[in-house]
Design an enzyme around this catalytic site. Structure first.
Site, PDB file in Angstrom:
ATOM      1  CB  SER B  61      -1.285  45.261  53.870  1.00 18.73           C
ATOM      2  OG  SER B  61      -0.412  45.403  52.750  1.00 18.73           O
ATOM      3  CG  HIS B  66      -7.583  52.396  66.573  1.00 17.41           C
ATOM      4  ND1 HIS B  66      -6.589  51.757  67.280  1.00 17.41           N
ATOM      5  CD2 HIS B  66      -7.085  52.586  65.334  1.00 17.41           C
ATOM      6  CE1 HIS B  66      -5.535  51.585  66.496  1.00 17.41           C
ATOM      7  NE2 HIS B  66      -5.802  52.073  65.305  1.00 17.41           N
ATOM      8  CB  CYS B  81      -0.479  44.528  48.413  1.00 16.65           C
ATOM      9  SG  CYS B  81       0.196  43.239  49.454  1.00 16.65           S
TER      10      CYS B  81
END
Lengths: 109, 109
Positions: B61, B66, B81
């Site tokens: 995934s 940020h 996953c």
């Protein structure tokens, strides 16, 4: 507040849409722009035998999708800071992916 | 279940770490590997006058950060996953970014 984060789990989407990385790239970028965000760069991976991941870096944070065509499922995140309205992008993605059901979670970070 | 999603909000991190995109790229990739995930590709953007976004596409995934160096804040997502254990990556990131405080949310998707 750091930003608005929408988490979508999508179910019952057609295999052919979830397995079309070009469609998914356009969908992520269009959903970002419609939300008022600015696309910086997109990367993706097509998995074997099916499935894809698309990540789009935005001026306002990011948007992503992971798909499991074999079960009709996808997981989408739209995370934006500033004035963008990612709910608009969520609505576009739900519509365009023709999903039968969706779960939706909104987190202010 | 689609996967395990950890959302971290970090506060009180040093400006110089949050503004060092090379450090952040290494941190994301190392945290992913320590979690048992496999890095496919990383993209980033350094913002002017400060701040950065790093997105790493994983076989399992994605991982993202940020940063807002001016306020000492960062938002991290680790979504995996399969058998990966992203909690390990979270602990590494919290430690390496020397944050004074962190908020942590775990969502099974």
């Amino acid at each position: 507040m750091l930003g608005k984060h929408y988490l979508l789990n999508l179910y019952g989407c057609p295999f052919y849409l979830l397995n079309d990385e070009r469609f998914l790239i356009d969908l992520m970028e269009n959903a970002a722009v419609a939300s008022g965000a600015t696309v910086v760069e997109t990367i993706y991976k097509k998995f074997d035998p099916q499935g894809a991941t698309v990540l789009t870096l935005l001026e306002e944070s990011h948007i992503s999708i992971h798909t499991w065509p074999e079960t009709g499922e996808a997981a989408v995140d739209i995370f934006t800071c500033g004035d963008a309205n990612p709910k608009i992008g969520c609505d576009i993605i739900i519509l365009q992916l023709k999903c039968a059901n969706s779960e939706f979670q909104y987190i202010e970070r």
